[in-house]
Design an enzyme around this catalytic site. Structure first.
Site, PDB file in Angstrom:
ATOM      1  N   THR A   1       0.841  -1.206   0.000  1.00 30.69           N
ATOM      2  CA  THR A   1       0.000   0.000   0.000  1.00 30.69           C
ATOM      3  C   THR A   1       0.876   1.256   0.000  1.00 30.69           C
ATOM      4  O   THR A   1       0.659   2.185  -0.783  1.00 30.69           O
ATOM      5  CB  THR A   1      -0.946   0.000   1.223  1.00 30.69           C
ATOM      6  OG1 THR A   1      -1.747  -1.190   1.155  1.00 30.69           O
ATOM      7  CG2 THR A   1      -1.847   1.213   1.240  1.00 30.69           C
TER       8      THR A   1
ATOM      9  N   CYS B   1     -14.902  -5.289   3.046  1.00 29.09           N
ATOM     10  CA  CYS B   1     -15.748  -5.092   4.228  1.00 29.09           C
ATOM     11  C   CYS B   1     -15.256  -3.888   5.016  1.00 29.09           C
ATOM     12  O   CYS B   1     -14.078  -3.795   5.323  1.00 29.09           O
ATOM     13  CB  CYS B   1     -15.663  -6.299   5.147  1.00 29.09           C
ATOM     14  SG  CYS B   1     -16.113  -7.819   4.343  1.00 29.09           S
TER      15      CYS B   1
ATOM     16  N   GLN C   1       0.718 -10.036  -5.626  1.00 29.60           N
ATOM     17  CA  GLN C   1       0.271 -11.434  -5.618  1.00 29.60           C
ATOM     18  C   GLN C   1       1.164 -12.338  -6.463  1.00 29.60           C
ATOM     19  O   GLN C   1       1.148 -13.555  -6.296  1.00 29.60           O
ATOM     20  CB  GLN C   1      -1.172 -11.535  -6.123  1.00 29.60           C
ATOM     21  CG  GLN C   1      -2.192 -10.924  -5.191  1.00 29.60           C
ATOM     22  CD  GLN C   1      -2.317 -11.663  -3.862  1.00 29.60           C
ATOM     23  OE1 GLN C   1      -1.944 -12.830  -3.738  1.00 29.60           O
ATOM     24  NE2 GLN C   1      -2.845 -10.993  -2.858  1.00 29.60           N
TER      25      GLN C   1
ATOM     26  N   ASN D   1      -5.618 -10.342  -7.155  1.00 26.15           N
ATOM     27  CA  ASN D   1      -5.727 -10.991  -5.842  1.00 26.15           C
ATOM     28  C   ASN D   1      -6.996 -11.823  -5.687  1.00 26.15           C
ATOM     29  O   ASN D   1      -7.027 -12.786  -4.946  1.00 26.15           O
ATOM     30  CB  ASN D   1      -5.637  -9.957  -4.718  1.00 26.15           C
ATOM     31  CG  ASN D   1      -6.492  -8.742  -4.961  1.00 26.15           C
ATOM     32  OD1 ASN D   1      -6.411  -8.097  -6.012  1.00 26.15           O
ATOM     33  ND2 ASN D   1      -7.337  -8.419  -4.015  1.00 26.15           N
TER      34      ASN D   1
ATOM     35  N   HIS E   1       4.212 -10.074   3.436  1.00 28.47           N
ATOM     36  CA  HIS E   1       3.318 -11.082   4.030  1.00 28.47           C
ATOM     37  C   HIS E   1       2.587 -11.946   3.016  1.00 28.47           C
ATOM     38  O   HIS E   1       1.828 -12.832   3.397  1.00 28.47           O
ATOM     39  CB  HIS E   1       2.348 -10.427   5.016  1.00 28.47           C
ATOM     40  CG  HIS E   1       1.273  -9.571   4.419  1.00 28.47           C
ATOM     41  ND1 HIS E   1      -0.025  -9.997   4.321  1.00 28.47           N
ATOM     42  CD2 HIS E   1       1.297  -8.318   3.901  1.00 28.47           C
ATOM     43  CE1 HIS E   1      -0.764  -9.026   3.784  1.00 28.47           C
ATOM     44  NE2 HIS E   1       0.023  -8.001   3.517  1.00 28.47           N
TER      45      HIS E   1
ATOM     46  N   THR F   1      13.383   5.456  10.586  1.00 29.35           N
ATOM     47  CA  THR F   1      14.306   4.406  11.021  1.00 29.35           C
ATOM     48  C   THR F   1      13.927   3.079  10.381  1.00 29.35           C
ATOM     49  O   THR F   1      12.751   2.707  10.368  1.00 29.35           O
ATOM     50  CB  THR F   1      14.248   4.277  12.564  1.00 29.35           C
ATOM     51  OG1 THR F   1      14.579   5.553  13.111  1.00 29.35           O
ATOM     52  CG2 THR F   1      15.225   3.219  13.070  1.00 29.35           C
TER      53      THR F   1
ATOM     54  N   SER G   1       5.109  -7.135  -1.375  1.00 28.31           N
ATOM     55  CA  SER G   1       4.678  -7.144   0.027  1.00 28.31           C
ATOM     56  C   SER G   1       5.158  -8.423   0.716  1.00 28.31           C
ATOM     57  O   SER G   1       4.934  -9.523   0.209  1.00 28.31           O
ATOM     58  CB  SER G   1       3.149  -7.060   0.087  1.00 28.31           C
ATOM     59  OG  SER G   1       2.724  -7.115   1.422  1.00 28.31           O
TER      60      SER G   1
HETATM   61  N1  PLP Z   1      -2.104  -5.108  -3.897  1.00 22.22           N
HETATM   62  C1  PLP Z   1      -2.608  -6.348  -3.921  1.00 22.22           C
HETATM   63  C2  PLP Z   1      -2.863  -6.997  -5.226  1.00 22.22           C
HETATM   64  C3  PLP Z   1      -2.885  -7.022  -2.725  1.00 22.22           C
HETATM   65  O1  PLP Z   1      -3.401  -8.256  -2.766  1.00 22.22           O
HETATM   66  C4  PLP Z   1      -2.621  -6.357  -1.497  1.00 22.22           C
HETATM   67  C5  PLP Z   1      -2.950  -7.009  -0.222  1.00 22.22           C
HETATM   68  O2  PLP Z   1      -4.035  -7.487   0.005  1.00 22.22           O
HETATM   69  C6  PLP Z   1      -2.084  -5.059  -1.531  1.00 22.22           C
HETATM   70  C7  PLP Z   1      -1.842  -4.469  -2.743  1.00 22.22           C
HETATM   71  C8  PLP Z   1      -1.747  -4.331  -0.251  1.00 22.22           C
HETATM   72  O3  PLP Z   1      -0.605  -4.890   0.309  1.00 22.22           O
HETATM   73  P1  PLP Z   1      -0.096  -4.541   1.796  1.00 22.22           P
HETATM   74  O4  PLP Z   1      -0.927  -5.374   2.712  1.00 22.22           O
HETATM   75  O5  PLP Z   1       1.339  -4.954   1.813  1.00 22.22           O
HETATM   76  O6  PLP Z   1      -0.260  -3.094   2.005  1.00 22.22           O
END
Ligand code: PLP
Length: 390
Positions: free
Chosen positions: A73, A333, A180, A152, A202, A241, A200
């Site tokens: 994000t 949601c 993704q 996603n 996670h 930081t 990202s």
């Molecule tokens: N873009 C896509 C395609 C995603 O699936 C996600 C997360 O759900 C994001 C952006 C946002 O990622 P982050 O959680 O690292 O801000």
């Protein structure tokens, strides 16, 4: 303890134990600030340097093209707002797609309030962009095109290389949200020829709250201003930081993905195909999205007569005797409203149909045994809900 069958890996992934192990020293004994000049700090700095190389290697970039952020994000905000601010002379037109993640769509909406004009592209019924139509939308004053690599919700993979080529012919920069795709499929920024790309942690068995933005530095160097100002970290691109443990974890996750994703993908695909073939035996179920150009771990199904929220609740019922099956409907949601998926609506589904869709996303820790249980439970829930609605 209650068994959890986690089929929501596009939402987030379980951290790989090796990633966690790589991070722990930086939360305990190696806690120095990576910008401190004493030897303790230099050790943290060196570890960050290694992580930067690991991230770069996964996408075939140079380490100096990687800016660490708090996730996709933030990377999206940095990229889109940065290009908008720096390219005003060429024009104020941006192109994106209705099926993008809200991080892109909301940033574009924000830019509209600042005088930018945004074209939101339609997609075909299968989620793909029509190339002829795309070409028609590019203009002399288009400064930026933002198209995600893999969706996603549906897993649909866009033809990024071709879209980049067309965009560059018009002098527009190209940003791809690869959140993704990274860690699931090979992504090569040189081959795709993109100017900006986000990652990202996670989503690839790394920690939450860390990510990166690739900013092209070779040949046509992309210059964007910072969003965060302060100590001039990350080459002045992102002050604050450094999140050393997170960055180390992201690096480790990228290194593991680079070495292992190819060996995991056939098993994951097999599990996804098993799930689909079993569920497609039931009447009134169709796959959403292009079947050929799709992530091998994702299945988005329209299940007529089955309210997705009821199905999600049914599969995670508070009864310890049953396994908790975690799936998603990809809908946005908020605390007050539940909207139908904007991705599925853009693909031509009615609101009613969009409320009848479920997303399954398989990961490297899922097993055939889990999928067998899940299939049975999902079948039960579908027949119960259909009976109730009839
Ligand atoms: N873009 C896509 C395609 C995603 O699936 C996600 C997360 O759900 C994001 C952006 C946002 O990622 P982050 O959680 O690292 O801000």
């Amino acid at each position: 303890m209650r068994q959890v069958i986690y089929l929501d890996n596009n939402a987030t992934t379980k951290i790989d134990e090796r990633v966690l192990a790589s991070m722990l020293p930086y939360l305990t004994s190696e806690y120095a600030n990576a910008n401190s000049t004493h030897h303790f700090g230099v050790q943290s700095y060196e570890a960050v340097k290694t992580a930067r190389s690991q991230v770069a290697k996964l996408i075939n970039s140079d380490p100096n093209e990687i800016v660490f952020t708090s996730g996709s994000t933030e990377a999206i905000n940095l990229a889109l707002k940065g290009v908008a601010e720096n390219n005003n002379e060429k024009g104020k037109h941006i192109i994106t797609v209705h099926t993008e993640h809200s991080a892109v769509l909301d940033t574009c909406k924000f830019l509209e309030t600042k005088g930018f004009e945004v074209t939101y592209l339609k997609v075909e019924k299968d989620g793909l962009i029509n190339l002829e139509y795309f070409k028609e939308q590019l203009r002399k004053d288009t400064i930026l095109v933002c198209v995600m690599l893999a969706n996603n919700e549906t897993g649909v993979i866009q033809p990024i290389k071709k879209l980049t080529e067309l965009s560059h012919q018009k002098g527009a920069l190209f940003f791809t949200d690869a959140t993704q795709a990274i860690g699931k499929m090979p992504v090569d920024v040189r081959d795709l020829n993109v100017d900006l790309l986000c990652i990202s942690g996670h989503k690839l068995y790394g920690p939450k709250g860390v990510g990166a933005l690739f900013i092209r530095q070779n040949e046509k160097r992309v210059k964007i201003p910072a969003l965060f100002h302060g100590g001039g970290h990350e080459n002045g691109q992102r002050s604050g930081t450094l999140n050393v443990p997170g960055i180390i974890g992201l690096g480790a996750a990228c290194e593991i993905a680079r070495k292992e994703m190819k060996s995991h993908s056939p098993k994951i695909e097999e599990l996804r195909n098993y799930l689909e073939s079993e569920l497609l035996k039931i009447d009134g179920i169709v796959i959403n999205g292009n079947i050929k150009n799709r992530l091998y771990n994702t299945s988005n199904l329209l299940i007529s007569g089955v309210d997705s929220d009821a199905a999600i609740m049914g599969l995670s019922k508070p009864n310890v005797e049953f396994p908790l099956i975690a799936i998603s409907n990809g809908s946005a949601c908020t605390s007050h409203t539940i909207e139908p998926s904007h991705v599925l609506i853009a693909m031509g589904l009615s609101e009613h149909e969009a409320y009848n869709c479920l997303r399954f996303s398989i990961g490297k820790y899922n097993t055939k045994e889990e999928l067998s249980i899940a299939v049975q439970e999902i079948k039960n829930v579908i027949s119960q809900l259909r009976l109730m609605s009839a």
